[in-house]
Write a protein that holds these residues in place. Sequence first.
Motif, PDB file in Angstrom:
ATOM      1  N   LYS A  18       0.841  -1.209   0.000  1.00  0.00           N
ATOM      2  CA  LYS A  18       0.000   0.000   0.000  1.00  0.00           C
ATOM      3  C   LYS A  18       0.871   1.251   0.000  1.00  0.00           C
ATOM      4  O   LYS A  18       0.617   2.211  -0.721  1.00  0.00           O
ATOM      5  N   ALA A  19       1.930   1.223   0.799  1.00  0.00           N
ATOM      6  CA  ALA A  19       2.830   2.377   0.888  1.00  0.00           C
ATOM      7  C   ALA A  19       3.643   2.539  -0.391  1.00  0.00           C
ATOM      8  O   ALA A  19       3.757   3.645  -0.930  1.00  0.00           O
ATOM      9  N   GLU A  20       4.175   1.439  -0.905  1.00  0.00           N
ATOM     10  CA  GLU A  20       5.043   1.514  -2.078  1.00  0.00           C
ATOM     11  C   GLU A  20       4.251   1.950  -3.318  1.00  0.00           C
ATOM     12  O   GLU A  20       4.694   2.789  -4.091  1.00  0.00           O
ATOM     13  N   MET A  21       3.073   1.370  -3.503  1.00  0.00           N
ATOM     14  CA  MET A  21       2.292   1.665  -4.714  1.00  0.00           C
ATOM     15  C   MET A  21       1.388   2.881  -4.535  1.00  0.00           C
ATOM     16  O   MET A  21       0.763   3.337  -5.470  1.00  0.00           O
ATOM     17  N   LYS A  22       1.317   3.365  -3.282  1.00  0.00           N
ATOM     18  CA  LYS A  22       0.470   4.527  -2.971  1.00  0.00           C
ATOM     19  C   LYS A  22      -0.968   4.307  -3.467  1.00  0.00           C
ATOM     20  O   LYS A  22      -1.523   5.119  -4.204  1.00  0.00           O
TER      21      LYS A  22
END
Length: 277
Positions: A18-22
């Motif tokens: 979730k954080a990496e792909m925003k």
Amino acid sequence: MAIKIVADSSCDLTAEMKAEMKVDLAPLVLYLKDKAYVDDENLDVQQYIQDMAQCEESPKTACPSPEDYIKKYEGHESVFVVTLSSKLSGSYNSAVLAKNIFLEEIGNKFIHVFDSLSASVGETLVARKIHELSKHNISDLEIVDKVSSYIKEMKTFFLLESLEHLAKAGRLSPLVAKVASVFSIKPIMCGDEGAIKLFEKVRGYKKAFMRLVETIGEKGKDFEDKVLGIAHCNCLDKALQFKEEVLKRYNFKDIIIVEMGGLSSTYADEGGIVIAF
């Protein structure tokens, strides 16, 4: 290039993904009798599964509203939206309506809504594909073209411990669910142009589990270019065992494991596994 990925909460992601792909998730709302559960990061999925098991009535779900999606579309970036199969939920139609309202009333920008023709980790793989392509110097329309082809080729299968919830929710005939239960038949289900259909009936869970592993070889090809996604409902041990069996046979580029959120758990129920590739 600056893009934003929006998905409904059937898109099962780890916190890192979730954080990496925003990815900005629009939550569905889940109902057990009169109690509402918002399917977001605050949902205690374990507790929800317990509550669901104790609830006599079938769970109900409500897709994100157009207003929910409109809020997610704000900002300067191009927006790519991934939703549950339009044959399983109103989420896709809601996202498209939101796009039309946004473009008419708020501002002109690039928004594209993908019908994943899948759910759970199928949506995860689509979001991941968008993220990967956005790192290359290609246009928004090229991303749409490549992701649309990816969706058409993607296969989704699932193996459930119980079909009760699918039947309760009207996604499957109650008679099929009852017969399966009586004869300890474990059906392998699959996505069929966005709908759910019975792929094969196998007696006993172990046999069905191995049959699902075999099915990958029968239905897939060019594994070295593909990612296998495995989603599990409160059964990480099964997901890891499945990954182990797959590694013995196929050379996927990558294998990802995600835990199901509330929406996926509603239909898969405890012990359920969904795979997509």
